[in-house]
Design a protein around this motif. Structure first.
Motif, PDB file in Angstrom:
ATOM      1  N   LEU A 289       0.766  -1.046   0.124  1.00 32.48           N
ATOM      2  CA  LEU A 289      -0.012   0.152   0.008  1.00 32.48           C
ATOM      3  C   LEU A 289       0.691   1.271  -0.040  1.00 32.48           C
ATOM      4  N   LEU A 290       1.891   1.359   0.902  1.00 32.46           N
ATOM      5  CA  LEU A 290       2.658   2.298   0.959  1.00 32.46           C
ATOM      6  C   LEU A 290       3.518   2.364  -0.407  1.00 32.46           C
ATOM      7  N   PHE A 291       3.904   1.490  -1.027  1.00 36.60           N
ATOM      8  CA  PHE A 291       4.511   1.531  -2.507  1.00 36.60           C
ATOM      9  C   PHE A 291       3.621   2.284  -3.477  1.00 36.60           C
ATOM     10  N   LEU A 292       2.043   1.731  -3.560  1.00 37.10           N
ATOM     11  CA  LEU A 292       1.256   2.469  -4.514  1.00 37.10           C
ATOM     12  C   LEU A 292       1.189   3.795  -4.267  1.00 37.10           C
ATOM     13  N   PHE A 293       1.090   4.208  -2.928  1.00 35.59           N
ATOM     14  CA  PHE A 293       0.827   5.637  -2.300  1.00 35.59           C
ATOM     15  C   PHE A 293       1.881   6.431  -2.966  1.00 35.59           C
ATOM     16  N   ALA A 297       1.897   9.540  -5.811  1.00 33.12           N
ATOM     17  CA  ALA A 297       2.403  10.839  -5.457  1.00 33.12           C
ATOM     18  C   ALA A 297       3.512  11.161  -6.667  1.00 33.12           C
ATOM     19  N   VAL A 298       4.461  10.448  -6.915  1.00 32.03           N
ATOM     20  CA  VAL A 298       5.479  10.779  -7.871  1.00 32.03           C
ATOM     21  C   VAL A 298       4.775  10.878  -9.413  1.00 32.03           C
ATOM     22  N   ILE A 299       3.825  10.343  -9.847  1.00 34.79           N
ATOM     23  CA  ILE A 299       3.075  10.608 -11.000  1.00 34.79           C
ATOM     24  C   ILE A 299       2.274  11.813 -10.789  1.00 34.79           C
ATOM     25  N   PHE A 300       1.818  12.005  -9.852  1.00 36.91           N
ATOM     26  CA  PHE A 300       0.943  13.287  -9.760  1.00 36.91           C
ATOM     27  C   PHE A 300       1.929  14.566  -9.877  1.00 36.91           C
ATOM     28  N   TYR A 301       3.095  14.546  -9.236  1.00 39.40           N
ATOM     29  CA  TYR A 301       3.927  15.467  -8.991  1.00 39.40           C
ATOM     30  C   TYR A 301       4.656  15.920 -10.619  1.00 39.40           C
ATOM     31  N   LEU A 302       4.894  14.879 -11.250  1.00 32.81           N
ATOM     32  CA  LEU A 302       5.488  15.033 -12.633  1.00 32.81           C
ATOM     33  C   LEU A 302       4.448  15.617 -13.220  1.00 32.81           C
ATOM     34  N   PHE A 303       3.010  15.148 -13.311  1.00 33.38           N
ATOM     35  CA  PHE A 303       2.073  15.649 -14.108  1.00 33.38           C
ATOM     36  C   PHE A 303       1.943  17.122 -13.763  1.00 33.38           C
ATOM     37  N   HIS A 304       1.830  17.403 -12.502  1.00 35.45           N
ATOM     38  CA  HIS A 304       1.715  18.837 -12.179  1.00 35.45           C
ATOM     39  C   HIS A 304       2.811  19.795 -12.661  1.00 35.45           C
ATOM     40  N   GLU A 305       3.966  19.337 -12.706  1.00 34.74           N
ATOM     41  CA  GLU A 305       5.259  20.118 -12.995  1.00 34.74           C
ATOM     42  C   GLU A 305       5.093  20.201 -14.626  1.00 34.74           C
TER      43      GLU A 305
END
Length: 341
Positions: A289-293, A297-305
């Motif tokens: 679950l931690l790995f998926l979270f 988060a990493v995918i969301f950060y890259l998409f936002h940047e």
């Protein structure tokens, strides 16, 4: 154990969390029928080379054909060609001894195809080759039910985890449910005319009230499931593509096995280890679950940047400098306002 001549076998779970196996050997030549108790090594899934105790049965008893072990692990009922015999398994300073006891209600009732103790150990049930069903209170040996025409001939039998219900199957393919405390039949399981219900086992996890039965239809065999709160058939699964001779549920209720311990005149007693995947441990689930979270988060950060460069389309020579999305929204709203709907 392979290479011997064993006619029946059963597990024994002792109070000290030790697992044993009782094995019955038929009469061969001038030798008497024997009962032998072996220790079982869980890590290697093998029996001890030598028995912990050996007990010779009387020649008048006949060959052993089946066992029922009391939940305490201290009493064993052996079905023979003549009837049933009771043995007490005594343990003093790790020295085992089998002591024969009287069992008057079942001493000369003939061969019993099925034997079973209730989970709480207060009832003992037998089903004979002649279709005779008996429910006996334990240890008083008071006969609670004596039904000579329960089946044509018993095929299999099991008692529910709460010791409330008994399921029995016949060689003609029928199956019946009995109320143990009321000592009376309840219902016959529904089946199609071309189906035969054979092996039967109740679930053992205490959470899901299910009954598992193997059902043969033509050349196909499936494992069907009944809900014991309604006795409705709720589904099936094909586990093997060949006839099934035995059905068992693990003590923790997690696994359904088609063969666990078996005997034959050619190979003796054989232990078959279940090749099942290991259960997920709690820390493994939280790590996943931690790995998926973190991955999300990493995918969301890259998409936002990179979102600005994604939406900044090149502007045409005569196109006014305004955001594309705002134009798209305003144009669509205008189209909606002009719609006749």
């Amino acid at each position: 154990m392979e290479g011997g001549s064993e006619s029946c076998a059963s597990w024994i779970r002792r109070p000290e969390n030790r697992v044993l196996v009782v094995v019955g050997k038929p009469k061969i030549g001038v030798s008497l029928p024997l009962l032998e108790v072996f220790s079982f090594d869980v890590k290697t899934a093998s029996l001890s080379a030598d028995p912990l105790v050996t007990c010779a049965m009387g020649e008048e008893d006949g060959d052993p054909v089946g066992f029922a072990v009391h939940p305490s692990g201290e009493e064993i009922v052996c079905s023979t060609a003549k009837g049933c015999k009771l043995f007490e398994l005594c343990d003093r300073d790790l020295i085992f001894k089998l002591v024969a006891k009287d069992l008057p209600p079942l001493h000369s009732v003939g061969p019993q195809k099925c034997l079973a103790f209730s989970t709480d150990g207060s009832k003992f049930v037998t089903g004979g080759q002649d279709g005779h069903l008996r429910i006996i209170e334990w240890p008083s040996l008071k006969v609670l039910l004596d039904e000579p025409r329960a089946h044509k001939c018993f095929r299999d039998m099991d008692i529910s985890l709460d010791s409330e219900f008994l399921v029995s199957t016949s060689t003609d393919g029928s199956a019946r449910i009995w109320k143990i405390n009321g000592a009376a039949p309840m219902i016959s399981l529904t089946r199609n005319p071309d189906e035969k219900i054979e092996c039967c086992r109740f679930s053992r996890d205490g959470m899901r009230p299910f009954l598992f039965c193997t059902v043969q239809k033509g050349g196909k065999v499936v494992t069907a499931v009944w809900d014991i709160s309604t006795w409705n058939r709720i589904g099936f699964k094909r586990l093997l593509r060949k006839p099934i001779s035995a059905l068992s549920v693990s003590l923790d209720g997690k696994y359904l096995a088609l063969i666990v311990i078996s005997t034959s005149n050619q190979r003796g007693a054989v232990i078959t280890k279940l090749n099942v995947p290991a259960d997920w441990k709690e820390w493994q689930i939280y790590f996943l679950l931690l790995f998926l979270f973190l991955g999300s988060a990493v995918i969301f950060y890259l998409f936002h940047e990179h979102s600005d460069s994604f939406w900044n389309f090149p502007l045409g020579r005569n196109q006014p400098n305004r955001p594309y999305l705002r134009t798209l929204v305003q144009d669509s709203q205008l189209a909606d306002d002009q719609s006749p709907w």
